[in-house]
Motif scaffolding. Structure first.
Motif, PDB file in Angstrom:
ATOM      1  N   LEU A 130       0.847  -1.193   0.000  1.00 34.31           N
ATOM      2  CA  LEU A 130       0.000   0.000   0.000  1.00 34.31           C
ATOM      3  C   LEU A 130       0.882   1.242   0.000  1.00 34.31           C
ATOM      4  N   SER A 131       0.309   2.360  -0.410  1.00 34.65           N
ATOM      5  CA  SER A 131       1.072   3.600  -0.427  1.00 34.65           C
ATOM      6  C   SER A 131       1.284   4.110   1.004  1.00 34.65           C
ATOM      7  N   SER A 132       2.301   4.938   1.161  1.00 35.22           N
ATOM      8  CA  SER A 132       2.566   5.530   2.477  1.00 35.22           C
ATOM      9  C   SER A 132       1.392   6.385   2.926  1.00 35.22           C
ATOM     10  N   ARG A 133       0.762   7.053   1.991  1.00 31.76           N
ATOM     11  CA  ARG A 133      -0.400   7.887   2.312  1.00 31.76           C
ATOM     12  C   ARG A 133      -1.542   7.036   2.869  1.00 31.76           C
ATOM     13  N   HIS A 134      -1.771   5.875   2.252  1.00 34.92           N
ATOM     14  CA  HIS A 134      -2.835   4.989   2.717  1.00 34.92           C
ATOM     15  C   HIS A 134      -2.502   4.434   4.110  1.00 34.92           C
ATOM     16  N   ILE A 135      -1.246   4.081   4.325  1.00 35.69           N
ATOM     17  CA  ILE A 135      -0.814   3.595   5.636  1.00 35.69           C
ATOM     18  C   ILE A 135      -1.015   4.686   6.685  1.00 35.69           C
ATOM     19  N   ARG A 136      -0.718   5.932   6.330  1.00 33.85           N
ATOM     20  CA  ARG A 136      -0.913   7.052   7.253  1.00 33.85           C
ATOM     21  C   ARG A 136      -2.388   7.218   7.615  1.00 33.85           C
ATOM     22  N   ARG A 137      -3.288   7.048   6.619  1.00 29.59           N
ATOM     23  CA  ARG A 137      -4.725   7.129   6.899  1.00 29.59           C
ATOM     24  C   ARG A 137      -5.160   6.022   7.859  1.00 29.59           C
ATOM     25  N   ILE A 138      -4.654   4.821   7.642  1.00 29.20           N
ATOM     26  CA  ILE A 138      -4.979   3.702   8.533  1.00 29.20           C
ATOM     27  C   ILE A 138      -4.453   3.988   9.943  1.00 29.20           C
ATOM     28  N   LYS A 139      -3.230   4.497  10.031  1.00 25.63           N
ATOM     29  CA  LYS A 139      -2.664   4.836  11.342  1.00 25.63           C
ATOM     30  C   LYS A 139      -3.505   5.902  12.028  1.00 25.63           C
ATOM     31  N   ASN A 140      -3.948   6.911  11.276  1.00 26.33           N
ATOM     32  CA  ASN A 140      -4.795   7.956  11.849  1.00 26.33           C
ATOM     33  C   ASN A 140      -6.118   7.386  12.355  1.00 26.33           C
ATOM     34  N   SER A 141      -6.651   6.409  11.660  1.00 28.24           N
ATOM     35  CA  SER A 141      -7.870   5.747  12.104  1.00 28.24           C
ATOM     36  C   SER A 141      -7.635   5.002  13.417  1.00 28.24           C
ATOM     37  N   ILE A 142      -6.495   4.334  13.525  1.00 32.08           N
ATOM     38  CA  ILE A 142      -6.137   3.618  14.751  1.00 32.08           C
ATOM     39  C   ILE A 142      -6.031   4.603  15.916  1.00 32.08           C
ATOM     40  N   VAL A 143      -5.343   5.713  15.677  1.00 32.85           N
ATOM     41  CA  VAL A 143      -5.162   6.734  16.720  1.00 32.85           C
ATOM     42  C   VAL A 143      -6.510   7.293  17.141  1.00 32.85           C
ATOM     43  N   SER A 144      -7.402   7.559  16.170  1.00 35.63           N
ATOM     44  CA  SER A 144      -8.724   8.094  16.491  1.00 35.63           C
ATOM     45  C   SER A 144      -9.537   7.119  17.337  1.00 35.63           C
ATOM     46  N   GLN A 145      -9.484   5.838  16.993  1.00 33.09           N
ATOM     47  CA  GLN A 145     -10.227   4.839  17.762  1.00 33.09           C
ATOM     48  C   GLN A 145      -9.696   4.716  19.185  1.00 33.09           C
ATOM     49  N   MET A 146      -8.365   4.742  19.329  1.00 27.82           N
ATOM     50  CA  MET A 146      -7.775   4.669  20.665  1.00 27.82           C
ATOM     51  C   MET A 146      -8.089   5.923  21.468  1.00 27.82           C
ATOM     52  N   SER A 147      -8.107   7.053  20.797  1.00 24.50           N
ATOM     53  CA  SER A 147      -8.422   8.318  21.456  1.00 24.50           C
ATOM     54  C   SER A 147      -9.883   8.334  21.911  1.00 24.50           C
ATOM     55  N   ALA A 148     -10.771   7.821  21.066  1.00 22.94           N
ATOM     56  CA  ALA A 148     -12.188   7.767  21.425  1.00 22.94           C
ATOM     57  C   ALA A 148     -12.400   6.858  22.637  1.00 22.94           C
ATOM     58  N   MET A 149     -11.703   5.737  22.676  1.00 21.54           N
ATOM     59  CA  MET A 149     -11.811   4.834  23.820  1.00 21.54           C
ATOM     60  C   MET A 149     -11.267   5.521  25.066  1.00 21.54           C
ATOM     61  N   SER A 150     -10.207   6.285  24.897  1.00 26.07           N
ATOM     62  CA  SER A 150      -9.613   7.012  26.014  1.00 26.07           C
ATOM     63  C   SER A 150     -10.586   8.052  26.556  1.00 26.07           C
ATOM     64  N   GLY A 151     -11.290   8.736  25.676  1.00 22.56           N
ATOM     65  CA  GLY A 151     -12.271   9.733  26.093  1.00 22.56           C
ATOM     66  C   GLY A 151     -13.410   9.118  26.868  1.00 22.56           C
ATOM     67  N   MET A 152     -13.863   7.934  26.433  1.00 17.64           N
ATOM     68  CA  MET A 152     -14.945   7.259  27.137  1.00 17.64           C
ATOM     69  C   MET A 152     -14.512   6.826  28.524  1.00 17.64           C
ATOM     70  N   SER A 153     -13.276   6.308  28.658  1.00 17.11           N
ATOM     71  CA  SER A 153     -12.831   5.846  29.969  1.00 17.11           C
ATOM     72  C   SER A 153     -12.585   7.020  30.911  1.00 17.11           C
ATOM     73  N   ALA A 154     -12.176   8.182  30.380  1.00 16.56           N
ATOM     74  CA  ALA A 154     -11.970   9.355  31.240  1.00 16.56           C
ATOM     75  C   ALA A 154     -13.308   9.883  31.750  1.00 16.56           C
ATOM     76  N   LEU A 155     -14.361   9.779  30.928  1.00 17.95           N
ATOM     77  CA  LEU A 155     -15.675  10.239  31.366  1.00 17.95           C
ATOM     78  C   LEU A 155     -16.233   9.358  32.466  1.00 17.95           C
ATOM     79  N   SER A 156     -15.939   8.068  32.395  1.00 20.43           N
ATOM     80  CA  SER A 156     -16.483   7.147  33.382  1.00 20.43           C
ATOM     81  C   SER A 156     -15.622   7.054  34.642  1.00 20.43           C
ATOM     82  N   CYS A 157     -14.482   7.703  34.643  1.00 19.87           N
ATOM     83  CA  CYS A 157     -13.574   7.631  35.781  1.00 19.87           C
ATOM     84  C   CYS A 157     -14.006   8.610  36.865  1.00 19.87           C
TER      85      CYS A 157
END
Length: 149
Positions: free
Chosen positions: A113-140
């Motif tokens: 895959l292109s580096s650009r496509h890999i970067r998009r996938i990485k950004n998706s991973i970061v967004s999902q982890m960030s969203a999970m982090s936001g949910m756990s901070a709200l429930s803490c």
């Protein structure tokens, strides 16, 4: 952690794991090579602001190191706890490659895959982890949200 911090933790994950392992090995043989001064050096004045005792200096140095290693452990644990949120196969493959220390170009070549496509996938991973982090901070309920990551 914000998205930039998550991105940096993913990039640095491999060396952080290696450094944590190395530091734990070093702590097992603590204090084996410390020798106090003897002879004329022991009678000379010591530098101001520091202890002249090499064992005490080593204790201070290792205490500071422990704090630094603990911060690395917190970052690694943060990533490990959020890996389960990634369910799509390509995202899992990119995540594993990132955690193994591969560069974006190397991952792109590996996956065809292109580096650009890999970067998009990485950004998706970061967004999902960030969203999970936001949910756990709200429930803490603790006053310090960093303890909840």
């Amino acid at each position: 952690m914000n998205k930039k911090q998550i991105e940096n933790a993913l990039r640095d994950y491999n060396w952080m794991i290696n450094e944590i392992r190395r530091q734990r090995e070093l702590l097992e043989d603590a204090g084996t090579n410390l020798v106090a001064q003897s002879g004329i050096e022991s009678t000379l004045p010591k530098a101001q602001g520091e202890t002249g005792d090499p064992v005490a200096r080593e204790v201070v140095r290792r205490d500071k190191k422990y704090t630094w290693v603990h911060k690395l452990e917190v970052k690694v644990t943060f990533i490990q706890e959020r890996m389960a949120v990634i369910v799509e196969e390509r995202e899992k493959a990119v995540l594993e490659c990132l955690l193994d220390g591969m560069s974006m170009v190397a991952i792109g070549n590996h996956m065809g895959l292109s580096s650009r496509h890999i970067r998009r996938i990485k950004n998706s991973i970061v967004s999902q982890m960030s969203a999970m982090s936001g949910m756990s901070a709200l429930s803490c309920n603790l006053p310090n949200k960093e303890r909840c990551v």
